[in-house]
Design a protein around this motif. Structure first.
Motif, PDB file in Angstrom:
ATOM      1  N   ASP A   1       0.733  -1.298   0.037  1.00 13.90           N
ATOM      2  CA  ASP A   1      -0.044   0.060  -0.077  1.00 13.90           C
ATOM      3  C   ASP A   1       0.821   1.067  -0.109  1.00 13.90           C
ATOM      4  O   ASP A   1       0.597   2.227  -0.569  1.00 13.90           O
ATOM      5  N   SER A   2       1.938   1.092   0.727  1.00 14.59           N
ATOM      6  CA  SER A   2       2.872   2.380   0.869  1.00 14.59           C
ATOM      7  C   SER A   2       3.494   2.474  -0.407  1.00 14.59           C
ATOM      8  O   SER A   2       3.584   3.901  -0.927  1.00 14.59           O
ATOM      9  N   ILE A   3       3.782   1.666  -1.251  1.00 14.35           N
ATOM     10  CA  ILE A   3       4.562   1.762  -2.526  1.00 14.35           C
ATOM     11  C   ILE A   3       3.396   2.347  -3.522  1.00 14.35           C
ATOM     12  O   ILE A   3       3.801   3.186  -4.159  1.00 14.35           O
ATOM     13  N   ASN A   4       2.243   1.804  -3.387  1.00 18.79           N
ATOM     14  CA  ASN A   4       1.224   2.444  -4.261  1.00 18.79           C
ATOM     15  C   ASN A   4       0.832   3.793  -4.101  1.00 18.79           C
ATOM     16  O   ASN A   4       0.684   4.604  -4.883  1.00 18.79           O
ATOM     17  N   ARG A   5       0.799   4.344  -2.871  1.00 22.77           N
ATOM     18  CA  ARG A   5       0.648   5.609  -2.573  1.00 22.77           C
ATOM     19  C   ARG A   5       1.845   6.306  -3.171  1.00 22.77           C
ATOM     20  O   ARG A   5       1.673   7.641  -3.591  1.00 22.77           O
ATOM     21  N   LYS A   6       2.905   5.908  -2.995  1.00 22.52           N
ATOM     22  CA  LYS A   6       4.327   6.881  -3.440  1.00 22.52           C
ATOM     23  C   LYS A   6       4.091   7.037  -5.213  1.00 22.52           C
ATOM     24  O   LYS A   6       4.277   7.900  -5.731  1.00 22.52           O
ATOM     25  N   MET A   7       3.774   5.959  -5.702  1.00 22.27           N
ATOM     26  CA  MET A   7       3.297   5.806  -7.211  1.00 22.27           C
ATOM     27  C   MET A   7       2.365   6.811  -7.581  1.00 22.27           C
ATOM     28  O   MET A   7       2.674   7.705  -8.325  1.00 22.27           O
ATOM     29  N   LEU A   8       1.158   7.049  -6.835  1.00 19.61           N
ATOM     30  CA  LEU A   8       0.232   7.786  -6.996  1.00 19.61           C
ATOM     31  C   LEU A   8       0.781   9.244  -6.958  1.00 19.61           C
ATOM     32  O   LEU A   8       0.489  10.012  -7.984  1.00 19.61           O
ATOM     33  N   GLU A   9       1.478   9.715  -5.924  1.00 16.07           N
ATOM     34  CA  GLU A   9       2.099  10.915  -5.875  1.00 16.07           C
ATOM     35  C   GLU A   9       3.067  11.309  -6.906  1.00 16.07           C
ATOM     36  O   GLU A   9       3.187  12.351  -7.477  1.00 16.07           O
ATOM     37  N   LEU A  10       3.800  10.408  -7.432  1.00 20.05           N
ATOM     38  CA  LEU A  10       4.901  10.490  -8.536  1.00 20.05           C
ATOM     39  C   LEU A  10       4.143  10.796  -9.980  1.00 20.05           C
ATOM     40  O   LEU A  10       4.345  11.653 -10.677  1.00 20.05           O
ATOM     41  N   TYR A  11       2.894   9.870  -9.932  1.00 21.24           N
ATOM     42  CA  TYR A  11       2.158  10.209 -11.143  1.00 21.24           C
ATOM     43  C   TYR A  11       1.241  11.487 -11.104  1.00 21.24           C
ATOM     44  O   TYR A  11       1.161  12.128 -12.300  1.00 21.24           O
TER      45      TYR A  11
END
Length: 112
Positions: free
Chosen positions: A64-74
């Motif tokens: 979940d943490s990785i997904n949140r980071k990816m969303l922020e990068l996108y």
């Protein structure tokens, strides 16, 4: 390998059941005492399941943490017009995708 925290948790679990066993004895409930003895005989299975469950929870938290980071990068990618920044962000996304894939495989292995 079981961590010291898990060993401590297992010891607490056993102590709790021994307290219940003693209480069952004080109130004269021998059937309950036998049930507790049967559960204690399966301690290793209970501890293994607790370890597996804890590990899975930790993996899902990481996922979940990785997904949140990816969303922020996108989000940052959508907002930038700088090609250098865009490349850096895309590289970070690629790294996170690789990390997420590794975590996904670990989750799948734990659930098997």
């Amino acid at each position: 390998m079981i961590s010291s925290a898990m060993k401590a948790a297992a010891a607490l679990w056993v102590n709790d059941y021994l307290d219940l066993y003693n209480y069952a004895g004080r109130i004269g409930d021998t059937a309950w005492q036998q049930e507790i003895v049967d559960i204690l005989k399966q301690k290793d299975a209970y501890v293994s399941e607790a370890v597996r469950s804890s590990k899975l929870e930790e993996l899902w938290t990481t996922f979940d943490s990785i997904n949140r980071k990816m969303l922020e990068l996108y989000r940052e990618l959508r907002e930038t017009n700088d090609s250098w920044v865009t490349e850096r962000l895309k590289e970070q996304v690629r790294e996170l995708k690789t990390e997420r894939l590794t975590v996904s495989r670990k989750i799948k292995a734990e659930q098997a």
